[in-house]
Each structure stands twice: as C-alpha cells, then as structure tokens.
Write a protein that holds these residues in place. Structure first.
Motif, PDB file in Angstrom:
ATOM      1  N   ARG A 226      37.040  -6.135 -36.915  1.00 11.35           N
ATOM      2  CA  ARG A 226      36.915  -8.231 -37.646  1.00 11.35           C
ATOM      3  C   ARG A 226      35.279  -7.913 -37.448  1.00 11.35           C
ATOM      4  N   PHE A 227      34.492  -7.129 -36.673  1.00  6.54           N
ATOM      5  CA  PHE A 227      32.805  -7.079 -36.479  1.00  6.54           C
ATOM      6  C   PHE A 227      32.410  -5.663 -37.724  1.00  6.54           C
ATOM      7  N   ALA A 228      33.464  -4.859 -38.293  1.00  6.54           N
ATOM      8  CA  ALA A 228      32.842  -3.277 -38.393  1.00  6.54           C
ATOM      9  C   ALA A 228      32.321  -3.758 -39.991  1.00  6.54           C
ATOM     10  N   ALA A 229      32.188  -4.581 -40.044  1.00  5.96           N
ATOM     11  CA  ALA A 229      31.445  -4.675 -41.813  1.00  5.96           C
ATOM     12  C   ALA A 229      30.409  -5.070 -42.092  1.00  5.96           C
ATOM     13  N   TYR A 230      29.674  -5.492 -40.200  1.00  6.80           N
ATOM     14  CA  TYR A 230      28.462  -6.255 -40.327  1.00  6.80           C
ATOM     15  C   TYR A 230      27.656  -5.430 -39.135  1.00  6.80           C
ATOM     16  N   TYR A 231      28.356  -4.200 -38.632  1.00  4.04           N
ATOM     17  CA  TYR A 231      27.372  -3.646 -37.692  1.00  4.04           C
ATOM     18  C   TYR A 231      25.991  -2.889 -38.453  1.00  4.04           C
ATOM     19  N   ARG A 232      26.428  -1.917 -39.771  1.00  3.24           N
ATOM     20  CA  ARG A 232      25.482  -1.829 -40.403  1.00  3.24           C
ATOM     21  C   ARG A 232      24.376  -2.369 -40.676  1.00  3.24           C
ATOM     22  N   PRO A 233      24.300  -4.131 -41.405  1.00  5.98           N
ATOM     23  CA  PRO A 233      22.983  -4.602 -41.693  1.00  5.98           C
ATOM     24  C   PRO A 233      22.478  -5.219 -40.963  1.00  5.98           C
ATOM     25  N   PHE A 234      22.889  -5.130 -39.258  1.00  4.33           N
ATOM     26  CA  PHE A 234      23.195  -5.626 -38.149  1.00  4.33           C
ATOM     27  C   PHE A 234      21.520  -4.722 -37.539  1.00  4.33           C
ATOM     28  N   CYS A 235      22.144  -3.508 -37.107  1.00  2.10           N
ATOM     29  CA  CYS A 235      21.012  -2.561 -36.935  1.00  2.10           C
ATOM     30  C   CYS A 235      20.159  -2.813 -38.312  1.00  2.10           C
ATOM     31  N   LEU A 236      19.817  -2.586 -39.240  1.00  2.00           N
ATOM     32  CA  LEU A 236      19.228  -2.356 -39.804  1.00  2.00           C
ATOM     33  C   LEU A 236      17.829  -3.059 -39.722  1.00  2.00           C
ATOM     34  N   VAL A 237      18.419  -4.548 -40.224  1.00  2.00           N
ATOM     35  CA  VAL A 237      17.612  -5.718 -39.759  1.00  2.00           C
ATOM     36  C   VAL A 237      17.031  -5.087 -38.733  1.00  2.00           C
ATOM     37  N   LEU A 238      16.979  -4.695 -37.396  1.00  2.00           N
ATOM     38  CA  LEU A 238      16.743  -5.034 -36.564  1.00  2.00           C
ATOM     39  C   LEU A 238      15.517  -3.702 -36.244  1.00  2.00           C
ATOM     40  N   LEU A 239      16.063  -2.914 -36.253  1.00  3.65           N
ATOM     41  CA  LEU A 239      15.358  -1.945 -36.442  1.00  3.65           C
ATOM     42  C   LEU A 239      13.964  -1.880 -37.413  1.00  3.65           C
ATOM     43  N   CYS A 240      13.965  -3.129 -39.220  1.00  3.98           N
ATOM     44  CA  CYS A 240      13.521  -3.387 -39.484  1.00  3.98           C
ATOM     45  C   CYS A 240      11.896  -4.951 -38.329  1.00  3.98           C
ATOM     46  N   SER A 241      12.385  -5.259 -38.218  1.00 10.10           N
ATOM     47  CA  SER A 241      11.498  -6.455 -37.852  1.00 10.10           C
ATOM     48  C   SER A 241      11.213  -5.956 -36.686  1.00 10.10           C
ATOM     49  N   LEU A 242      11.917  -4.452 -35.840  1.00 14.75           N
ATOM     50  CA  LEU A 242      10.659  -4.214 -33.947  1.00 14.75           C
ATOM     51  C   LEU A 242      10.368  -2.725 -35.018  1.00 14.75           C
ATOM     52  N   ALA A 243      10.140  -2.224 -35.946  1.00 15.87           N
ATOM     53  CA  ALA A 243       8.931  -1.037 -36.310  1.00 15.87           C
ATOM     54  C   ALA A 243       7.894  -1.680 -36.734  1.00 15.87           C
ATOM     55  N   GLY A 244       8.477  -2.815 -38.001  1.00  7.69           N
ATOM     56  CA  GLY A 244       7.029  -3.603 -38.153  1.00  7.69           C
ATOM     57  C   GLY A 244       5.838  -4.077 -37.712  1.00  7.69           C
ATOM     58  N   ALA A 245       6.878  -5.166 -36.313  1.00  3.71           N
ATOM     59  CA  ALA A 245       6.137  -5.311 -35.553  1.00  3.71           C
ATOM     60  C   ALA A 245       4.924  -4.246 -34.723  1.00  3.71           C
ATOM     61  N   GLY A 246       5.580  -3.176 -34.722  1.00  2.00           N
ATOM     62  CA  GLY A 246       5.195  -2.120 -34.180  1.00  2.00           C
ATOM     63  C   GLY A 246       3.780  -1.467 -34.888  1.00  2.00           C
ATOM     64  N   LEU A 247       4.198  -1.923 -36.301  1.00  2.90           N
ATOM     65  CA  LEU A 247       3.035  -1.269 -36.474  1.00  2.90           C
ATOM     66  C   LEU A 247       1.967  -1.746 -37.204  1.00  2.90           C
ATOM     67  N   VAL A 248       2.514  -3.284 -37.536  1.00  4.27           N
ATOM     68  CA  VAL A 248       1.142  -3.608 -37.353  1.00  4.27           C
ATOM     69  C   VAL A 248       0.502  -4.259 -36.268  1.00  4.27           C
ATOM     70  N   ARG A 249       0.918  -3.771 -34.699  1.00  2.24           N
ATOM     71  CA  ARG A 249       0.392  -3.789 -33.851  1.00  2.24           C
ATOM     72  C   ARG A 249      -0.395  -2.814 -33.581  1.00  2.24           C
ATOM     73  N   THR A 250       0.559  -1.569 -33.849  1.00  2.00           N
ATOM     74  CA  THR A 250      -0.480  -0.005 -33.915  1.00  2.00           C
ATOM     75  C   THR A 250      -2.010   0.280 -34.873  1.00  2.00           C
ATOM     76  N   VAL A 251      -1.744  -0.502 -36.042  1.00  3.12           N
ATOM     77  CA  VAL A 251      -2.715  -0.863 -36.934  1.00  3.12           C
ATOM     78  C   VAL A 251      -3.746  -0.984 -36.728  1.00  3.12           C
ATOM     79  N   LEU A 252      -3.512  -2.681 -35.938  1.00  4.95           N
ATOM     80  CA  LEU A 252      -5.047  -3.755 -35.443  1.00  4.95           C
ATOM     81  C   LEU A 252      -5.398  -3.459 -34.327  1.00  4.95           C
ATOM     82  N   ALA A 253      -4.832  -2.323 -33.922  1.00  2.00           N
ATOM     83  CA  ALA A 253      -5.125  -2.390 -32.254  1.00  2.00           C
ATOM     84  C   ALA A 253      -6.192  -1.325 -32.242  1.00  2.00           C
TER      85      ALA A 253
END
Length: 253
Positions: A226-253
């Motif tokens: 019942r969760f199989a359809a949700y696993y891909r978008p969940f992971c990808l949204v999380l990845l975008c959020s974490l990497a985007g935040a990390g990229l901003v911190r790296t650029v501004l550092a």
C-alpha cells in the motif's frame, strides 16, 4: 567517551548528528532500495568533505546491501544490474580522480548540484528513450560510476535509468539493491588504489554501520504494497530539499 570520538575523528556534537543522519538515511534505504549515500552526502557534507565521506559510505552501503540482498536478488532485473555495474567500473576511477583533484568547496558544490538535478529529473518523470537501448544501459553505468566516484550518488543515475523502463516499484528496488551490492565490491578495489580508504574512514564506517543497519531494518518494515506508490516521490522530494539547503549553505559560506 572522548577517546571514542577521537577515534572517529569527530567532535561529540558531530558524532551524534552523523549518527542521526545515518539512521534516517537507513530508513529511506530500507524503504526505497536506494538514496542512502545521497541523503548522507547531502546532509553530512557540512561535517565532512566528499573525499572523506565517500570511503565511509562504502561500509554503510555494504552493510545495507547485505541486509537487503535476499529480497533484492529475487526481485532484481539481473541483466540490467550486471550491465550497470560493468559501466560503473569504467566511470568510477574518473569520478574519484575528480574528487581527489578538486578543492573541498568545489567538490561539495558539484556533489550537491548533482543530487538536486538528478532528483528533479526523476520528480518531473522525464523519459529518455535512449536509455532503453543497450548503449543506454552501459552509458548509464559509466555515468553512475563517475558520479559515484565524485559524489557517491550513482544510485540516483541507476534509478533514472530504471524509471525509463517503467519497471515496477519492487523490481526497481531489487535492481538497485543488487547493483549497489555488486558495485560496492568493485568500488573498494578502486578506492584502495587511489589511497582514499584510510584507517579513519574504515573506523567511521564500522562505527556507523550499526545505526545504519538499524535504520534499514525500520525502513524494510515500511515497504508494504500500500506504500509502494509513494516511495519514489518521498525520497526525491527529501533529496531535493536536503541538497538544495546544503548547496545554499556551501555557496554562502
């Protein structure tokens, strides 16, 4: 406990932050079959540079793969997994050469940008017909090897390849598990030849393998139909959020 933190080459705060990160990433890996290294790279890059994270991640990926091999072997498209591993073996040395040649900030920025771009491509469900061909299979393997050596996110390239073939969630998960297991064996040889698998990397890998495996166990319990359809978008949204935040911190550092 100070001797323990010294052995890992981390402060007490860094150690517990990293422990929390690997447990969370392990849960995602156990649920989705990929994204362990990408999540840790996106989150822990503020603590350690890619050249130190990549060899540590080898131990975490191997421990996760061993836990998931039984189901992965049964569900995987083995021909696809073998082709991707062969291509990856060709690309890994070049990616690792880039990581050891670039300065830390540049390596961080490239690693995080790769994660954001790959996650965004999958979120938009872009289909690339070329990937369904034999050259596309081996080409995807080469590219996955390059970004694995550079940012340890080769699983994202492989996931993009599998997405192009419209594989089921279970087959995609199994193919990724098998690919990551086989590619880990190959990548160890390459990292040893480049001298990046240091004693400190091994120590960190062994220490954080246990919390990673705990996270993987929890994630496996979530992989139900019942969760199989949700696993891909969940992971990808999380990845975008974490990497985007990390990229901003790296650029501004």
């Amino acid at each position: 406990m100070n001797w323990f933190y010294d052995m890992a080459g981390l402060t007490e705060q860094e150690f517990w932050i990293l422990a929390g990160i690997v447990v969370a990433a392990g849960i995602v890996r156990g649920f989705s079959g990929f994204a362990l290294s990408a999540l840790i790279m996106a989150s822990a890059i503020i603590i350690l540079p890619p050249v130190e994270l990549i060899p540590m991640l080898w131990w975490l990926e191997m421990s996760a793969s061993l836990m998931m091999m039984k189901g992965g072997w049964a569900d995987a498209d083995r021909k696809t997994a073998y082709g991707l591993v062969i291509g990856g073996a060709l690309g890994w040395p070049f990616g690792l050469w880039l990581t050891t040649s670039l300065d830390v900030d540049t390596s961080k920025a490239i690693a995080l940008t790769i994660i954001v771009v790959l996650a965004a491509l999958q979120l938009t469900k872009i289909r690339l017909p070329f990937l369904a061909t034999t050259p596309g299979l081996y080409g995807s393997g080469v590219v996955s090897g390059i970004v694995s050596g550079l940012a340890s996110v080769g699983g994202m390239i492989v996931a993009l390849y599998v997405l192009a073939s419209d594989a089921s969630a279970r087959s995609m998960r199994g193919t990724l598990v098998l690919y990551l297991f086989l590619s880990s064996i190959m990548s160890m040889v390459i990292m040893l030849s480049f001298g990046v698998m240091t004693t400190t990397s091994i120590t960190r890998g062994l220490i954080f393998a246990l919390p990673t495996m705990f996270g993987v166990f929890l994630g496996q319990q979530l992989f139900v139909e019942r969760f199989a359809a949700y696993y891909r978008p969940f992971c990808l949204v999380l990845l975008c959020s974490l990497a985007g935040a990390g990229l901003v911190r790296t650029v501004l550092a």
